[in-house]
Design an enzyme around this catalytic site. Structure first.
Site, short mmCIF file in Angstrom:
data_model
loop_
_atom_site.label_atom_id
_atom_site.label_comp_id
_atom_site.label_asym_id
_atom_site.label_seq_id
_atom_site.Cartn_x
_atom_site.Cartn_y
_atom_site.Cartn_z
N SER A 1 33.83 43.69 43.18
CA SER A 1 35.30 43.79 43.18
C SER A 1 35.99 42.69 42.38
O SER A 1 37.20 42.79 42.16
CB SER A 1 35.83 43.76 44.61
OG SER A 1 35.64 45.00 45.21
N LYS B 1 37.89 43.99 39.60
CA LYS B 1 39.23 44.58 39.78
C LYS B 1 40.33 43.69 39.22
O LYS B 1 41.39 44.16 38.82
CB LYS B 1 39.50 44.84 41.27
CG LYS B 1 38.57 45.88 41.90
CD LYS B 1 38.77 45.90 43.41
CE LYS B 1 37.89 46.90 44.12
NZ LYS B 1 37.94 46.77 45.59
N TYR C 1 34.61 53.09 37.23
CA TYR C 1 34.77 52.09 38.29
C TYR C 1 33.42 51.54 38.76
O TYR C 1 33.23 50.33 38.89
CB TYR C 1 35.55 52.73 39.44
CG TYR C 1 35.62 51.88 40.69
CD1 TYR C 1 36.47 50.78 40.77
CD2 TYR C 1 34.81 52.17 41.79
CE1 TYR C 1 36.52 49.99 41.91
CE2 TYR C 1 34.85 51.40 42.93
CZ TYR C 1 35.71 50.31 42.99
OH TYR C 1 35.75 49.52 44.11
N TYR D 1 41.27 41.11 50.67
CA TYR D 1 41.53 42.23 51.60
C TYR D 1 42.12 41.73 52.91
O TYR D 1 42.99 40.86 52.90
CB TYR D 1 40.23 43.04 51.82
CG TYR D 1 39.53 43.25 50.51
CD1 TYR D 1 40.08 44.10 49.56
CD2 TYR D 1 38.38 42.56 50.19
CE1 TYR D 1 39.48 44.27 48.33
CE2 TYR D 1 37.77 42.72 48.96
CZ TYR D 1 38.33 43.58 48.04
OH TYR D 1 37.74 43.73 46.83
N VAL E 1 31.74 42.15 46.93
CA VAL E 1 30.67 42.28 47.93
C VAL E 1 29.31 41.81 47.41
O VAL E 1 28.36 41.73 48.18
CB VAL E 1 30.51 43.72 48.50
CG1 VAL E 1 31.63 44.07 49.44
CG2 VAL E 1 30.34 44.74 47.41
O1 DON Z 1 33.76 50.08 45.68
C1 DON Z 1 32.94 49.42 46.27
O2 DON Z 1 32.69 49.63 47.44
C2 DON Z 1 32.24 48.28 45.53
N1 DON Z 1 31.86 48.67 44.22
C3 DON Z 1 33.10 47.06 45.44
C4 DON Z 1 33.61 46.59 46.76
C5 DON Z 1 33.87 45.15 46.83
O3 DON Z 1 33.32 44.35 46.11
C6 DON Z 1 34.73 44.72 47.94
N2 DON Z 1 34.76 43.29 48.02
N3 DON Z 1 34.65 42.51 48.83
#
Ligand code: DON
Length: 304
Positions: free
Chosen positions: A64, A67, A189, A240, A258
């Site tokens: 993320s 993003k 994405y 978040y 993550v």
């Molecule tokens: O969309 C997802 O679930 C992952 N590619 C990215 C999520 C993420 O990194 C949330 N961060 N803490």
């Protein structure tokens, strides 16, 4: 030894002496293979000084954190019009939640939750023939014109387990908020999330946010107003439903992933990027948050 390096070493050693808490993300199976004790810190100052510790030069899955950069790329091409597609309020819900979308007419609360990031990637898909290339080339440029690659294993792993993100994307589409095919948007994405980068690469890539939008080479990436706005969103939404606690403890705009990385902007001073895979329940690196908290204290004590 440089005083910056002394501080980073002290923070690293102190955290290494603490028990390892948290859980490595496994909902994307490829991420579960990473050793939980990997830990890196990179502190990059605007005057060019760099201090590192541990695995600071090892690439990890940025997830993320991408993003943040897709938002900046979308702002470059869409300007303020982008805000008709995504909001600017904290969600207080999990990064992959669908709950608010149902209540709020499919308008994602902010660009950092998955719904908002998918809306941003959709905006990029509308403007670039090769959207995933546009994102990776932009990131490579910001990190100092380095060559970046997609991690195909991580990409495939998320692609196979990506139905929740597809559900979010279809929801946006059902509300007339996604003009491109769900497959095209989710693929771009998943690819942007799969990019491996090190703490040092990410700290360098984020530097323009500490300088009002300009790289150290003088290239204006976004205007000073937009840079401040992006930092404000990081401060209010970057981790978040864990953002309040992070901002209370650290006080710097941050963006987590993550994969266990967190990139933080030290306004007017530089950037810090930390990586440690075990996460809190809210998906943020336990050691990463702790390291940034200790670095922020060192800054307050005049040690940085
Ligand atoms: O969309 C997802 O679930 C992952 N590619 C990215 C999520 C993420 O990194 C949330 N961060 N803490």
């Amino acid at each position: 030894m440089d005083e910056l390096q002394v501080v980073v070493d002290r923070v690293y050693n102190r955290i290494m002496a603490e028990p390892l808490e948290g859980k490595v993300a496994d909902y994307i199976p490829a991420l579960a293979c990473v050793a939980p004790d990997r830990f890196g810190i990179a502190l990059q100052m605007l005057d060019g000084r760099l201090a590192t510790a541990g695995d600071a030069f090892s690439p990890f899955s940025i997830q993320s954190i991408s993003k943040l950069f897709s938002l900046v790329l979308a702002l470059q091409t869409w300007g303020d019009e982008l805000w008709e597609r995504v909001g600017r309020e904290p969600s207080g819900t999990a990064f992959n939640s669908l709950v608010l979308l149902e209540q709020e007419n499919g308008l994602p609360r902010n660009p950092f939750i998955n719904a908002g990031a998918l809306a941003v990637t959709n905006a990029i898909v509308s403007r670039f023939a090769l959207p995933d290339r546009a994102i990776i080339d932009f990131l490579g440029h910001l990190a100092g014109d380095i060559k970046l690659v997609f991690d195909d294993t991580v990409f495939r792993s998320e692609y196979v387990h990506g139905d929740r993100n597809r559900a979010i994307a279809y929801f946006l589409k059902a509300h007339g908020r996604m003009e491109n095919p769900v497959e095209a948007v989710t693929t771009a994405y998943f690819k942007q999330c799969s990019i491996p980068m090190s703490c040092v690469d990410l700290a360098r890539a984020g530097l323009f946010l500490a300088t009002g939008g300009k790289t150290l080479k003088g290239n204006q990436i976004i205007g000073p107003v937009e840079a401040r706005q992006v930092c404000s969103l990081m401060l209010t939404c970057g981790l978040y439903d864990g953002t309040g606690d992070f901002s209370f403890r650290v006080g710097w705009p941050g963006k987590s992933g993550v994969g266990g990385g967190i990139l933080a902007v030290i306004p007017g001073r530089g950037t810090a990027c930390v990586w440690s895979p075990p996460l809190t329940e809210k998906g943020n690196s336990v050691r990463g948050m702790r390291a940034l908290e200790l670095l922020a204290r060192a800054l307050e004590n005049g040690e940085l």
